[in-house]
Enzyme design. Structure first.
Site, PDB file in Angstrom:
ATOM      1  N   GLY A  11       0.844  -1.208   0.000  1.00 56.81           N
ATOM      2  CA  GLY A  11       0.000   0.000   0.000  1.00 56.81           C
ATOM      3  C   GLY A  11       0.870   1.245   0.000  1.00 56.81           C
ATOM      4  CG  ASP A 142      -0.794  -0.405   8.924  1.00 55.36           C
ATOM      5  OD1 ASP A 142      -1.626   0.513   8.804  1.00 55.36           O
ATOM      6  OD2 ASP A 142      -0.756  -1.405   8.173  1.00 55.36           O
ATOM      7  N   GLY A 185      -4.677   0.591  10.513  1.00 58.66           N
ATOM      8  CA  GLY A 185      -3.583   0.090  11.356  1.00 58.66           C
ATOM      9  C   GLY A 185      -3.415  -1.409  11.327  1.00 58.66           C
ATOM     10  CD  GLU A 238      -7.583  -1.341   9.273  1.00 54.42           C
ATOM     11  OE1 GLU A 238      -8.430  -1.017   8.428  1.00 54.42           O
ATOM     12  OE2 GLU A 238      -6.380  -1.557   8.996  1.00 54.42           O
TER      13      GLU A 238
HETATM   14  O1  F6P Z   1      -1.151  -1.348   5.583  1.00 57.20           O
HETATM   15  C1  F6P Z   1      -1.670  -0.089   5.281  1.00 57.20           C
HETATM   16  C2  F6P Z   1      -3.175  -0.145   5.193  1.00 57.20           C
HETATM   17  O2  F6P Z   1      -3.637   1.163   4.910  1.00 57.20           O
HETATM   18  C3  F6P Z   1      -3.871  -0.723   6.417  1.00 57.20           C
HETATM   19  O3  F6P Z   1      -3.941   0.178   7.485  1.00 57.20           O
HETATM   20  C4  F6P Z   1      -5.199  -1.100   5.831  1.00 57.20           C
HETATM   21  O4  F6P Z   1      -5.806  -2.139   6.550  1.00 57.20           O
HETATM   22  C5  F6P Z   1      -4.827  -1.576   4.447  1.00 57.20           C
HETATM   23  O5  F6P Z   1      -3.571  -0.996   4.129  1.00 57.20           O
HETATM   24  C6  F6P Z   1      -5.815  -1.204   3.376  1.00 57.20           C
HETATM   25  O6  F6P Z   1      -5.406  -1.806   2.207  1.00 57.20           O
HETATM   26  P1  F6P Z   1      -6.073  -1.495   0.791  1.00 57.20           P
HETATM   27  O7  F6P Z   1      -5.472  -0.205   0.303  1.00 57.20           O
HETATM   28  O8  F6P Z   1      -5.682  -2.663  -0.024  1.00 57.20           O
HETATM   29  O9  F6P Z   1      -7.544  -1.366   1.012  1.00 57.20           O
END
Ligand code: F6P
Length: 371
Positions: A11, A142, A185, A238
């Site tokens: 991400g 995170d 997170g 979350e």
């Molecule tokens: O690891 C970073 C993060 O933003 C997390 O906090 C979150 O759960 C996840 O990536 C969301 O991922 P995506 O962008 O695939 O929805």
């Protein structure tokens, strides 16, 4: 001419472009060419689509150090060791790791600087085991990577969540409501804890401390007794879940994909409403509203501290690469940028310690963790 590869995986988060800027400038000043890999490890798999790379010089990174996102693109799919291809409508998982190692050599790269979170750094480490030379740069909002005091992107996410809490405070106070903010997170409560402290939350729920809804209700009730207010500000990570319950998911893990977390805020709202029907002794049952902050935490420019860590991580990664010190991950220790074996960064996640000073200070100023 010496050449290093550079990619961003997983991400995105604020500060990636600052690392890219720093690596490219540092390398250019040492007469080294940077080959940027587009869309993370995906760009190195090759096959039918070919390699996806672009050479980056100083002119290509002009003015990007303060921008959010990543000019190289990224993906949290495309793990070369579990590479998903669809043939004749059927998806298959293949190990393309050796191809990536061969492609790195064929491009004439001395090694690869991989900027990523736990997943991308685990891939980088595995490529190292198969013969590639890699250096890891830890990123993630995170803040859950081991062997570094913090990752870049985290402080920007906290800043965004703090601003959201400031805004929820004025509307929540005006209506005398219970306001829930769900923050990101994954399985770590760092964003919730930091934002809750600086945003004046009354309740902070984190994955490391499973909560009891009656304790959350107790805090709302106490707010009424102390202030004659229902207004209560709750931050829920979350990944938070009730004792004996489970993490809320939007999507389970699939072939080559992680589970998607989400729904903890709404679950809490439902539990709280239910608790009010049995355990509320005042005439007016408090109204509850939930906000999910989502990807707003990941977008936009990095705050000063994230920028500083990013620029220094990039500079240190180049220094290590120039010195031939591959197999390492740069990290923050106090005020110094240091490095550790790459495997240390991914060995164990960095979670909130429940008896840490930070948690104790939060409790001292009256924050409830719902326990
Ligand atoms: O690891 C970073 C993060 O933003 C997390 O906090 C979150 O759960 C996840 O990536 C969301 O991922 P995506 O962008 O695939 O929805």
């Amino acid at each position: 001419m010496r050449r290093f590869g550079l990619l961003t995986g997983g991400g995105d988060c604020p500060g990636l472009n600052a690392v890219i800027w720093s690596v490219v400038r540092g390398a250019a000043r040492a007469g080294v060419e940077i080959v940027g890999v587009v869309d993370g490890f995906e760009g190195l798999v090759g096959g039918e689509n070919g390699l996806n790379i672009r050479t980056l010089g100083s002119a290509d990174v002009r003015n990007i150090f303060n921008q959010g996102g990543t000019v190289l693109g990224t993906t949290n799919r495309g793990n070369p060791f579990k590479y998903v291809t669809v043939r004749d409508g059927q998806s298959q998982i293949e190990d393309r790791g050796d191809e990536v190692v061969a492609n790195i050599a064929q491009l004439g790269l001395e090694g690869l600087i991989a900027i990523g979170g736990d997943g991308s750094l685990a891939i980088a480490h595995e490529l190292g085991e198969r013969g590639a030379r890699v250096i890891g740069v830890p990123k993630t909002i995170d803040n859950d990577l081991g062997s570094t005091d913090s990752t870049f992107g985290f402080y920007t996410a906290v800043e965004v969540a703090m601003e959201a809490l400031d805004r929820l405070r004025t509307t929540g106070e005006s209506h005398d409501r219970v306001m829930i903010l769900e923050v990101m997170g994954r399985y770590a409560g760092w964003i919730a804890l930091h934002a809750g402290l600086v945003g004046g939350a009354h309740v902070v729920l984190i994955p490391e401390i499973p909560y009891d809804i009656n304790k959350v209700l107790g805090q709302v009730r106490q707010r009424w007794h102390e202030d004659r207010r229902n207004f209560t500000l709750i931050v829920v990570a979350e990944g938070a879940f009730p004792a004996g319950g489970k993490t809320s998911l939007v999507e389970s893990a699939g072939a080559g994909t992680n589970a998607r977390l989400g729904g903890a805020g709404h679950q809490l709202e439902v539990e709280l409403r239910e608790a009010f029907t049995h355990g509320w002794d005042r005439p007016m049952v408090p109204e509850v509203r939930t906000t999910v902050l989502g990807h707003i935490q990941r977008g936009g420019s990095p705050v000063a501290y994230d920028r500083l860590i990013s620029l220094r991580f990039g500079a240190e990664a180049v220094r290590l690469a120039l010195a031939g010190e591959w197999g390492k991950m740069v990290c923050l220790r106090g005020t110094q940028i240091e490095s550790v074996p790459l495997v240390d960064g991914i060995r164990k996640p960095h979670l909130v310690e429940t008896d840490s000073q930070l948690v104790r200070h939060a409790r001292t100023v009256g924050i409830s963790f719902g326990d």
